[in-house]
Design a protein around this motif. Structure first.
Motif, short mmCIF file in Angstrom:
data_model
loop_
_atom_site.label_atom_id
_atom_site.label_comp_id
_atom_site.label_asym_id
_atom_site.label_seq_id
_atom_site.Cartn_x
_atom_site.Cartn_y
_atom_site.Cartn_z
N SER A 153 1.03 -1.20 -0.18
CA SER A 153 -0.27 -0.47 0.51
C SER A 153 0.61 1.10 -0.01
N PRO A 154 1.19 1.78 -1.27
CA PRO A 154 2.40 2.33 -1.26
C PRO A 154 1.88 3.97 -1.34
N ARG A 155 2.78 5.26 -0.50
CA ARG A 155 1.68 6.39 -0.49
C ARG A 155 2.51 6.64 -1.85
N LEU A 156 1.21 7.01 -2.38
CA LEU A 156 1.25 7.64 -3.47
C LEU A 156 1.09 9.66 -3.77
N THR A 157 1.82 10.44 -5.20
CA THR A 157 1.31 11.12 -4.73
C THR A 157 0.53 12.11 -5.27
N ARG A 158 -0.39 13.18 -5.49
CA ARG A 158 -2.12 13.62 -6.17
C ARG A 158 -1.80 12.66 -7.79
N LYS A 159 -0.13 13.95 -7.76
CA LYS A 159 -0.43 13.00 -9.32
C LYS A 159 0.15 12.08 -10.04
N GLU A 160 0.43 11.43 -9.15
CA GLU A 160 0.61 9.55 -9.91
C GLU A 160 -0.44 8.97 -9.31
N PHE A 161 -1.63 9.59 -8.38
CA PHE A 161 -2.69 8.46 -8.17
C PHE A 161 -3.03 8.80 -9.30
N GLU A 162 -3.52 10.02 -10.40
CA GLU A 162 -4.29 10.16 -11.01
C GLU A 162 -3.78 9.47 -12.28
N LEU A 163 -2.68 9.17 -12.30
CA LEU A 163 -2.24 8.55 -13.38
C LEU A 163 -1.82 7.09 -13.61
N LEU A 164 -2.64 6.61 -12.87
CA LEU A 164 -2.52 5.34 -12.27
C LEU A 164 -4.04 4.82 -12.12
N ARG A 169 -8.10 2.98 -15.11
CA ARG A 169 -9.70 3.14 -15.63
C ARG A 169 -9.73 2.30 -17.48
N ASN A 170 -8.97 2.51 -18.10
CA ASN A 170 -8.26 2.24 -19.83
C ASN A 170 -8.18 0.70 -20.38
N PRO A 171 -8.59 -0.36 -19.07
CA PRO A 171 -7.51 -1.98 -19.29
C PRO A 171 -7.35 -2.29 -21.06
N GLY A 172 -6.45 -2.72 -21.12
CA GLY A 172 -6.38 -2.96 -22.49
C GLY A 172 -5.86 -1.31 -23.67
N LYS A 173 -6.18 -0.69 -23.08
CA LYS A 173 -5.63 0.80 -24.05
C LYS A 173 -4.03 1.25 -23.76
N VAL A 174 -3.55 1.83 -25.00
CA VAL A 174 -1.99 2.61 -24.99
C VAL A 174 -2.98 3.98 -24.97
N ILE A 175 -1.91 4.66 -23.71
CA ILE A 175 -3.03 6.36 -23.30
C ILE A 175 -1.35 6.65 -23.85
N SER A 176 -1.41 7.47 -25.19
CA SER A 176 -0.53 8.74 -25.34
C SER A 176 0.30 9.30 -24.48
N ARG A 177 1.71 9.50 -24.22
CA ARG A 177 2.05 10.30 -23.57
C ARG A 177 1.31 11.44 -23.55
N ASP A 178 0.83 12.57 -24.75
CA ASP A 178 -0.36 13.38 -25.04
C ASP A 178 -0.95 14.05 -23.98
N GLU A 179 -2.17 12.30 -24.18
CA GLU A 179 -2.78 12.44 -23.26
C GLU A 179 -2.96 11.98 -22.33
N ILE A 180 -2.14 11.73 -21.44
CA ILE A 180 -1.95 11.66 -19.85
C ILE A 180 -1.51 12.94 -20.08
N VAL A 181 -0.78 14.02 -20.73
CA VAL A 181 -0.40 14.77 -20.09
C VAL A 181 -1.16 15.65 -19.85
N SER A 182 -2.26 15.69 -21.06
CA SER A 182 -3.41 16.65 -20.75
C SER A 182 -4.28 16.30 -19.79
N GLU A 183 -4.40 14.79 -19.56
CA GLU A 183 -5.96 14.38 -18.61
C GLU A 183 -4.73 14.78 -17.28
N VAL A 184 -3.40 14.22 -16.55
CA VAL A 184 -2.98 14.80 -15.50
C VAL A 184 -2.58 15.86 -14.99
N TRP A 185 -2.48 16.51 -16.31
CA TRP A 185 -2.12 17.80 -15.87
C TRP A 185 -2.59 19.39 -16.43
N GLY A 186 -3.48 18.79 -17.60
CA GLY A 186 -3.98 20.10 -17.99
C GLY A 186 -2.99 20.70 -18.94
#
Length: 224
Positions: A153-164, A169-186
């Motif tokens: 049960s690791p202690r995650l930062t908020r951004k680490e948690f949001e990324l995970l 939430r998208n099992p089996g789907k590759v999420i691009s770096r651009d999508e991750i930046v947009s979703e997690v960091w805006g």
């Protein structure tokens, strides 16, 4: 994330792509199950299958007020209008068309989730207990922002948690770096930030194979 609302199946109806993406990102960060469409006709096809509709006032094909009346003719699904700074007349028209609330831009994510929670409580469809997302050996308590993986049960930062959470939430789907930046960091951070956070997650979870790198594309969650 933001109080005790959800998770809900939310339909975002907005013709403006930028506004639509902002709404979707805010909702997903709070753990909601989101589907987005750009027209009133698409909204009418999906409204009955959703817990809540966030409806733009001005759509590319139909007037938002008219769409709300048509939704009301077939379902009691709550509707929150989202639009520009509203005059008293805008709000009155939205409510008379069958809307449950009117959210004016600019808004803060906490206000968005508070209004959704209030509307859902009034509609009598609140759900008990915190939402937990299970992916094999990975368990994510969205409400408490707690993670358990194979007894760790690791202690995650908020951004680490949001990324995970995004990957889970998208099992089996590759999420691009651009999508991750947009979703997690805006869009306010670099792709290098994504790589650093993925590396931190692998270390904290004790399994470097859980998050799979897809060369030149992005990342996905492995089957656990």
């Amino acid at each position: 994330m933001y109080g005790d609302a959800g998770p809900w199946s939310i339909l975002v109806v907005e013709s403006d792509e930028a506004n639509r993406e902002i709404l979707v990102a805010d909702l997903r960060r709070s753990g909601q199950d989101v589907r987005a469409v750009g027209s009133g006709r698409e909204a009418l096809e999906s409204a009955e299958e959703s817990d809540l509709v966030l409806l733009g006032m001005k759509l590319k094909d139909l007037d938002g007020l008219h769409v709300c009346r048509l939704i009301r003719a077939v379902t009691d699904t709550p509707v929150i209008f989202v639009g520009a700074a509203a005059s008293e007349l805008d709000t009155v028209l939205a409510l008379r068309a069958g809307g449950d609330d009117y959210l004016a831009r600019p808004y803060r994510p906490r206000e968005l989730m508070a209004r959704i929670g209030a509307v859902m409580r009034r509609a009598g469809v609140c759900r008990p207990g915190p939402p937990v997302l299970e992916r094999g050996n990975l368990s994510i308590d969205i409400q408490k922002q707690e993670v358990n993986y194979r007894g760790r049960s690791p202690r995650l930062t908020r951004k680490e948690f949001e990324l995970l959470l995004l990957l889970a939430r998208n099992p089996g789907k590759v999420i691009s770096r651009d999508e991750i930046v947009s979703e997690v960091w805006g869009n306010s951070w670099s792709q290098r930030t994504v790589d650093t956070h993925v590396s931190n997650l692998r270390s904290k979870l004790g399994d470097r194979s859980l998050i799979v790198s897809v060369r030149g594309v992005g990342f996905m969650l492995a089957r656990t």
